[in-house]
Structure formats: structure tokens, C-alpha cells
Write an enzyme that holds these catalytic residues in place. Structure first.
Site, PDB file in Angstrom:
ATOM      1  N   GLU A  48       0.815  -1.222   0.000  1.00  0.00           N
ATOM      2  CA  GLU A  48       0.000   0.000   0.000  1.00  0.00           C
ATOM      3  C   GLU A  48       0.849   1.273   0.000  1.00  0.00           C
ATOM      4  O   GLU A  48       0.437   2.308  -0.522  1.00  0.00           O
ATOM      5  CB  GLU A  48      -0.961   0.024   1.183  1.00  0.00           C
ATOM      6  CG  GLU A  48      -2.108  -0.969   1.065  1.00  0.00           C
ATOM      7  CD  GLU A  48      -1.781  -2.331   1.635  1.00  0.00           C
ATOM      8  OE1 GLU A  48      -0.589  -2.586   1.970  1.00  0.00           O
ATOM      9  OE2 GLU A  48      -2.700  -3.164   1.751  1.00  0.00           O
ATOM     10  N   PHE A 110     -11.630  -6.681  14.233  1.00  0.00           N
ATOM     11  CA  PHE A 110     -10.600  -7.219  13.344  1.00  0.00           C
ATOM     12  C   PHE A 110     -10.259  -6.193  12.259  1.00  0.00           C
ATOM     13  O   PHE A 110     -11.140  -5.654  11.601  1.00  0.00           O
ATOM     14  CB  PHE A 110     -11.086  -8.520  12.695  1.00  0.00           C
ATOM     15  CG  PHE A 110     -10.089  -9.091  11.711  1.00  0.00           C
ATOM     16  CD1 PHE A 110      -8.837  -9.523  12.141  1.00  0.00           C
ATOM     17  CD2 PHE A 110     -10.387  -9.171  10.352  1.00  0.00           C
ATOM     18  CE1 PHE A 110      -7.904 -10.023  11.242  1.00  0.00           C
ATOM     19  CE2 PHE A 110      -9.466  -9.678   9.450  1.00  0.00           C
ATOM     20  CZ  PHE A 110      -8.222 -10.106   9.898  1.00  0.00           C
ATOM     21  N   GLN A 111      -8.982  -5.926  12.110  1.00  0.00           N
ATOM     22  CA  GLN A 111      -8.477  -4.964  11.124  1.00  0.00           C
ATOM     23  C   GLN A 111      -9.076  -3.575  11.266  1.00  0.00           C
ATOM     24  O   GLN A 111      -9.335  -2.887  10.296  1.00  0.00           O
ATOM     25  CB  GLN A 111      -8.663  -5.492   9.697  1.00  0.00           C
ATOM     26  CG  GLN A 111      -7.824  -6.738   9.467  1.00  0.00           C
ATOM     27  CD  GLN A 111      -7.645  -7.083   8.000  1.00  0.00           C
ATOM     28  OE1 GLN A 111      -8.516  -6.823   7.183  1.00  0.00           O
ATOM     29  NE2 GLN A 111      -6.509  -7.671   7.669  1.00  0.00           N
ATOM     30  N   LYS A 160     -17.451  -0.300   6.134  1.00  0.00           N
ATOM     31  CA  LYS A 160     -17.940  -1.264   5.149  1.00  0.00           C
ATOM     32  C   LYS A 160     -19.451  -1.160   4.922  1.00  0.00           C
ATOM     33  O   LYS A 160     -19.922  -1.224   3.784  1.00  0.00           O
ATOM     34  CB  LYS A 160     -17.588  -2.688   5.585  1.00  0.00           C
ATOM     35  CG  LYS A 160     -17.882  -3.711   4.494  1.00  0.00           C
ATOM     36  CD  LYS A 160     -17.287  -5.061   4.786  1.00  0.00           C
ATOM     37  CE  LYS A 160     -17.533  -6.017   3.626  1.00  0.00           C
ATOM     38  NZ  LYS A 160     -16.955  -7.336   3.889  1.00  0.00           N
ATOM     39  N   MET A 470      24.472   8.207   1.516  1.00  0.00           N
ATOM     40  CA  MET A 470      24.450   9.534   2.125  1.00  0.00           C
ATOM     41  C   MET A 470      24.781   9.469   3.611  1.00  0.00           C
ATOM     42  O   MET A 470      25.471  10.338   4.144  1.00  0.00           O
ATOM     43  CB  MET A 470      23.079  10.189   1.923  1.00  0.00           C
ATOM     44  CG  MET A 470      23.017  11.627   2.376  1.00  0.00           C
ATOM     45  SD  MET A 470      24.258  12.653   1.567  1.00  0.00           S
ATOM     46  CE  MET A 470      23.251  13.456   0.315  1.00  0.00           C
TER      47      MET A 470
END
Ligand SMILES: Cc1ncc(C[n+]2csc(CCOP(=O)(O)OP(=O)(O)O)c2C)c(N)n1
Lengths: 558, 167
Positions: A48, A110-111, A160, A470
Site C-alpha cells: 500500500e 478485526f483490522q 464497510k 548519504m
């Protein structure tokens, strides 16, 4: 009656969205189901974070709002670095996230994650949509907020049930958006503009310091016209590269920590500083008291909070950079006599060019100059973060805005490769090259899967020094060469590319550079070039952190 | 560095307070007091924030607050003619005996009300500006303060002047 998901897709289409970068999951299933037969193209990334960077790259290259989509919880959290990157560089992105159903909010379901809470500090604004009837209006507002004023990322969290349920009473969209707490100022104040113009006319040693705001407001032409009419030398920030052609006689190149001596000396000696779409970042100013110490400062910015934030300003002009410059051009009476000053500045440019050792070693600066010579400005160059970024900024000749994409504010390693994917969809007519360090490339290397799947013709130029270069440079210069955890074992990037079905070449000799670059650019589809460069090459010149910007080390003399 | 009283008019929506308060803390501003409630228009709220800082810092925090989409207006009313009030509830230890009378006397002088009487405590309610409440608090300390709660400051301009949105 329509489902929320259907309303969402229609709203996105109404905003002109053609491409979404995303990754599915349980709570966004209704949205994915609607996407399945919609006209919107969806690019399945491998992480993502890459979706957010791709949306960002799309936005920077096109000037339009980029869109990414992720599921709730882990998916949404993975967007955060990309959102923060866009926030720091003022990039218009709309991030859509799934959320657990409204009835389960706050249950540690959940999630579930409180993504609006998590992203509050790194978004321009965010929304949690609790009712399907609000959906269309929220999407309209989100795009408006992201793309207007000082642009920035906006997140819309979608439970949802909101996307699944039928919406019985769709609210009509208002004909225009009016948010009483959000009224950006576009036109500069005329009296302030006149004050600025008379100061400029009187100045003996004026300098323009231009930044990302010029690119964001599409004001390059106005900026160049103004600089020419007033005969003022221009230095740009890392974010402003390309808004003045690199070979323009008035262009001093980049300023700041790794700026050109001409730019940094000019800033230090100027008596008038016209700051345009910049924010006086500490990587630009160095020791703030020593930055333009003798100058009267005029600052043009759309965000009033940037004016006077780090340095007191004499003449603030709040407004859109392009509109303000247009007004300035119209109202300009005469321009100052800055001949003595211009010769002095031109002389610095001649005496202290950005150079590098011209020997047989495979040096990154040489590779970048070859690439620049081949592309001649007709391409989009994206960088990762580190030496690769600074070498590109110093050695590539940018001639147009929106052809240089880099993570300036947050300095996000792993930005470049996915941003290059986004840039390709914004400008399919342009070759896109990601200039990478071996460390940064490995931060989002899984996106080789994405470019392979969709045959995205992004070329990756790995400047492989087997170091976190760097950081190693700082250790070399300031930590007595104690290379604490900055060495990376050799990686065969060609083999990795091949594992994904992508072509690649390893280059170890200077003579092979040109041909390898040409091969990559003329091959259809993605390509990986693994350049085994001088391992301990450094970025010079450099003003050490905390020093004044004219106290550079490693200045090249002619 | 001095205390500034900011009056912040915001949209009356979920999450606005945390946005405003979060911005202050994120940018390193120490909030001394914060009071929030609905105001004359049902879809707006007014937040009164007392924050410490020099002029440059206060200007910066006001600009940053103004950038929040749901913030309608921010005003610094420190230097303007205004009325400010705070309410405090103070539970003081008061064993039956002499101290009770003393506490009641003090309450009287401060125009505090005794709103509850327990066997070992008195509960005082006082309204006033911050310094008055501070003074009362100091006086009551010697008797033992069991519990104290203050609302934080609210403030309003005097006369017909108002802190309102432009539209
Ligand atoms: C996500 C992230 N982690 C850490 C850093 C700190 N950092 C800045 S530059 C750098 C090294 C970059 O190495 P590499 O990508 O190999 O590029 P090089 O400097 O060698 O060109 C690191 C670790 C960062 N900018 N971003």
C-alpha cells in the site's frame, strides 16, 4: 437506489478520476466489486505504501489529484508514509480507506485502526463517512480541499456498511463548494505588490529564491518572464528544479546544503530576496541567521502560515504564486540596474561550476549527465533519497516543471520507484526514469511485480555503491569514518529483475554507460540498470548541518 | 512569553476538538486551559484556549489553527476589553469545629457558594477570573483541599463587539 460503493465510483468519475492505485481487502470488497466493471483503471501494487507514492507521482507529474485505495487496519496504516510524504511536499492526493462497519467502530474489531486519528497530523483534512447519503458530497469536498489553496493529501475513511448499504435518499450535490472555514486567498494584495515592486526596482543585488510552490501553481512561465524583465538571477530549491530551465543564463541552480556556490554566495550577499513559493526549510537556509543576512525579504505564498515562520519577512504577499506574478508583471514600471551584480553572479557561476573528477572510474555524476544528454529534458526523472537524489539535482539538466519528482520534505527512501509508476500513468507519452540508490530501491523493490504485471515502461537506474551512501558520507565526514551499519552486501539487481521477468544490465565500466542507458530507454517495458559505481563517492559541495550556506566544503574551482 | 487567550470558532462536528488540541500539542504549544461548548449558532462551537508564548509563536499558532478546515475564526482577545470567567468546584476538609466557620467566612468574602456539606467536607463553588480562583485556592490549601476541578477559562469581548465569522 444504489449502494454506497456505486455512489463512490460515480463520484470519483465525476471528479475525472481515470486511475486508482490500490490493494484490496475485506472491508473494501464492495468497492472492488464496483470497480470490476467500471471505466476506472485500477493498478494493483504490491504494498500500500507504493499505492500512496504512485498516487503522489501521478499528481506531481500531471498537476491533477492522485487517488489511492487501501483496506482497513494494516492496509490503511501502510499508506501513512506515502500520505506524510505528499503532505510535506503539498501534493494533492485523495486516499480512500476501508473501515470496519460503523456499528463496530471503536471495538478493536478485526483490522480496525483509527486511521483518521492516525493521519490527522499528516493530512490537509480527513473524513470518516458515517452515512451513505453524505458520500457524494464528501468525495466532492475531498477533491476540492486536496486540489485547491495549498494542495495536500485528504483521507476519506469508508466503513464497510456505508459502501454496502443501499442509499435511499441521495442528497443533491451543491452547485459549488463553500466551506466557511476554508477560503484560500488567491489574489495578492495590490498595495503589497507595489511595495515589493518598488523595493525590487531599488535593489542593487536582488535574488529570486523559487520553490515547489512555483511548480504547484504552474507559474514557471511567469517566473521566468519576471526574472528576465527585472534581470534578477534565480536560484531554486530542490522542489523548484525545472521551473527555470537549467541552462537559462539567469539560473544559478539549486541553493542550500548541497547548493551551488553561485546560488549560496548570491543569497549571502543579496540585498533583496524575492522568495516565491518556498518555506525556508532548514536544508535550504542552513544557519538561519546567516541566510540572506543583509536582505530585505519579500515572500509570496498561498499559505499565510509559511510567511514569517522561520525568518521575519518585510513584505508578505499572500496569494497564488502565478496570479501574484502575473499582477507583478502587469504593474511593473521599470526594472532595476543590476548589471554590476549580474556580472558578479555570472562570474561565480563560471568560477565554481558543479564538477566531478573526469577519470576512468564509473562515477554517478557521469551516468546522470549521460542520461540528461540523452533525454534532453524530454522525460520524467524521479529519484529516491540520498546521494542519488542530490547527484541528480546537481547534474541533471531540468528544463521543464513537473519533470522532476522527489521526496523533498520528508525525504522518503522508497518513494521513487512507485512514484515513477504513477508518473507513467499521468504522462504515458514521456519516458520515466527512477534514479535509485541500492538502499532505497530495496525499500519498495517488490513493485517490480507491478511494473512486470502491467508492463509499465519505467527504467530504474540503480547507482549501486553497496552503502547507504548519504549516511556513509556523513559518517566519513563527521564520525571519523566509523561506518556503523551502513554497508550493504552486494545485490545482483539484474537477477532480481529477471526473477520478475524484467530485463536488466549490470554496468561496471564507464565506456558502457551510454549504450546501457540507450538500450534501457529503447527497450519496451520496464528495465533495470545496475551501475556498480565508485563506492565512496561523495556529494559536493556541501555546507555542513548548522553551518552557514556559504561555508561550503568540496567546492570545485575552474 | 505570556499567556494569551484565544477564542476559536469552529464547526460543531465530531473530532474537531481533537484536531485543534492536537495541532497545538504537535507544534509544541503548551495549553494552559481549554474550554469548549456550543455557542449562539447551533452548528458552531466556541473554544477558549489559554496558551503561553511570545508574539511570534502566538501568531504562528493562530495561522496554523486557521488552516484547519473546520476552524472558522481565531481571535486573540488578550489585549482587548473582555470579561473572562472560570468556574471551580473545591472540596475542602472541614472537620466539625472551628475550621468550618472560617471556611464559610472565606467563601462569603469570595462570593463562593457552599453547594454541599458533608460530615468532614465542604464543597465550594466559585466563579471568577483566574486570579480570584487562584487566590481562593491558596487560602483554602491550609485546611486541606480534597479535590478540585476547574472548567478552564471562557471569555467574551465587552460591549457590542463580537468574535464572529465573517459570513
Ligand atoms: C525511509 C527512510 N529511512 C531512512 C532514511 C535515512 N537515510 C537518508 S539517505 C539514506 C541512505 C540512502 O542510501 P541509498 O538508497 O543506497 O542511496 P545513496 O545515498 O547511496 O545514493 C538513509 C538511510 C530515509 N531518508 N528514509
Amino acid at each position: 437506489m444504489k449502494t454506497g460503493a456505486k455512489i463512490l465510483i460515480e463520484a470519483l468519475q465525476r471528479e475525472g478520476v481515470d486511475t486508482i492505485f490500490g490493494y484490496p481487502g475485506g472491508s473494501v470488497l464492495p468497492i472492488y466489486d464496483e470497480l470490476y466493471d467500471s471505466s476506472i483503471r485500477h493498478i494493483l501494487v504490491r504494498h500500500e505504501q507504493a499505492a500512496a507514492h504512485a498516487a503522489d507521482g501521478y499528481a506531481r507529474a500531471s498537476g491533477r489529484v492522485g487517488v489511492c485505495l487501501a483496506t482497513s487496519g494494516p492496509g490503511a496504516c501502510n499508506l501513512v508514509t506515502g500520505i506524510a510524504t505528499a503532505y510535506m511536499d503539498s501534493v494533492p492526493v485523495v486516499a480512500l480507506t476501508g473501515q470496519v462497519p460503523t456499528g463496530m467502530l471503536g471495538n478493536d474489531a478485526f483490522q480496525e485502526s483509527d486511521i483518521t486519528g492516525i493521519t490527522m497530523p499528516v493530512t490537509k483534512h480527513n473524513y470518516l463517512v458515517k452515512n451513505g447519503a453524505d458520500l457524494a458530497g464528501v468525495i466532492r469536498e475531498a477533491f476540492y480541499v486536496a486540489g485547491t489553496g495549498r494542495p495536500g493529501p485528504v483521507l476519506v475513511d469508508l466503513p464497510k456498511d456505508v459502501t454496502t448499504n443501499q442509499v435511499t435518499a441521495e442528497r443533491p450535490l451543491p452547485p459549488e463548494i463553500c466551506l466557511r472555514g476554508y477560503q484560500p486567498t488567491y489574489q495578492g494584495h495590490v498595495r503589497q505588490i507595489d511595495k515589493a515592486l518598488s523595493l525590487i526596482a531599488e535593489a542593487a543585488r536582488p535574488v529570486i529564491y523559487a520553490g515547489g510552490g512555483v511548480v504547484l501553481s504552474n507559474a514557471s512561465a511567469e517566473l521566468v518572464a519576471f526574472a528576465e524583465r527585472a534581470a534578477i538571477p534565480v536560484t531554486t530549491t530542490l522542489m523548484g528544479l525545472g521551473c527555470v530551465p537549467c541552462d537559462h543564463p539567469l539560473n544559478l541552480g539549486m541553493l542550500g546544503m548541497h547548493g551551488t556556490p553561485a546560488a549560496n554566495y548570491a543569497i549571502t550577499e543579496c540585498d533583496l530576496l524575492l522568495a516565491v513559493g518556498v518555506r525556508f526549510d532548514d536544508r535550504v537556509t542552513g544557519k538561519i541567521e546567516a541566510f540572506a543576512p543583509n536582505a530585505t525579504i519579500v515572500h509570496i505564498d498561498i499559505d499565510p502560515a509559511e510567511i514569517g515562520k522561520n525568518k521575519p519577512v518585510d513584505v508578505p504577499i499572500v496569494g497564488d504564486v502565478r496570479m501574484v506574478l502575473q499582477a507583478m508583471l502587469e504593474r511593473m514600471q521599470k526594472h532595476g540596474e543590476t548589471n554590476g551584480w549580474r556580472t558578479r553572479v555570472a562570474d561565480w557561476k563560471k568560477r565554481y561550476p558543479i564538477g566531478f573528477p573526469d577519470d576512468d572510474n564509473l562515477r554517478p555524476q557521469y551516468i546522470i549527465r549521460q542520461l540528461s544528454d540523452i533525454l534532453k529534458g524530454e522525460g520524467i526523472v524521479v529519484s529516491e533519497v540520498g546521494q542519488n537524489q542530490m547527484w541528480t539535482a546537481l547534474h541533471y539538466c531540468f528544463t521543464k516543471p513537473r519533470t522532476w519528482l522527489t521526496s523533498g520534505g520528508l525525504g522518503t527512501m522508497g518513494y521513487g520507484f512507485p512514484a515513477a509508476i504513477g508518473a507513467h500513468y499521468a504522462r504515458p507519452d514521456m519516458p520515466v526514469v527512477d534514479i535509485a540508490g541500492d538502499g532505497s530501491f530495496q525499500m519498495n523493490i517488490q513493485e517490480l511485480g507491478t511494473v512486470a504485471q502491467y508492463d509499465i515502461p519505467v527504467k530504474v537506474v540503480v547507482l549501486n555503491n553497496m552503502y547507504l551512501g548519504m549516511v556513509r558520507q556523513w559518517q566519513e565526514l563527521f564520525y571519523d569514518r566509523r561506518y556503523s551499519y551502513t554497508e550493504l552486501p552486494p545485490v545482483d539487481f539484474v537477477k532480481i529483475a529477471q526473477a520478475y521477468g524484467i530485463d536488466g544490465i549490470r554496468v561496471e565500466e564507464k565506456e558502457a554507460v551510454r549504450e546501457a542507458l540507450e538500450t534501457a530507454l529503447t527497450t519496451d517495458g520496464p528495465f533495470v540498470l545496475d551501475f556498480r559505481i565508485e563506492r565512496e563517492e561523495n556529494v559536493f559541495p556541501m555546507a555542513p548541518a548548522g553551518a552557514a550556506i556559504n561555508e561550503m566544503i568540496g567546492v570545485h574551482r575552474k | 512569553m505570556k499567556s494569551h487567550t484565544l477564542s476559536v470558532l469552529v464547526e460543531n462536528r465530531a473530532g474537531v476538538l481533537s484536531r485543534v488540541a492536537g495541532m497545538f500539542s504537535r507544534r509544541g504549544f503548551n495549553i494552559e486551559s481549554l474550554a469548549v461548548g456550543t455557542c449562539e449558532e447551533p452548528n458552531m462551537s466556541r473554544i477558549t484556549i489559554v496558551v503561553n508564548g511570545d508574539d511570534v509563536q502566538i501568531e504562528q499558532v493562530m495561522k496554523q489553527a486557521n488552516k484547519l478546515i473546520e476552524v472558522i475564526k481565531v481571535s486573540d482577545i488578550t489585549e482587548r476589553e473582555s470579561v473572562d470567567r472560570e468556574l471551580a468546584l473545591i472540596k475542602v476538609a472541614a472537620e466539625p469545629g472551628t475550621s468550618r466557620a472560617e471556611i464559610m467566612q472565606i467563601a462569603d468574602i469570595f462570593r463562593a457558594q457552599i453547594v454541599d456539606v458533608g460530615t468532614k467536607t465542604l464543597l465550594l463553588q466559585v466563579v471568577g477570573n483566574t486570579s480570584k480562583i487562584d487566590a481562593l485556592e491558596t487560602l483554602l490549601r491550609q485546611y486541606g483541599i480534597k479535590e478540585l476541578v476547574r472548567t478552564g477559562k471562557i471569555a467574551m469581548l465587552r460591549g457590542s463587539k463580537t468574535v464572529k465569522s465573517a459570513k
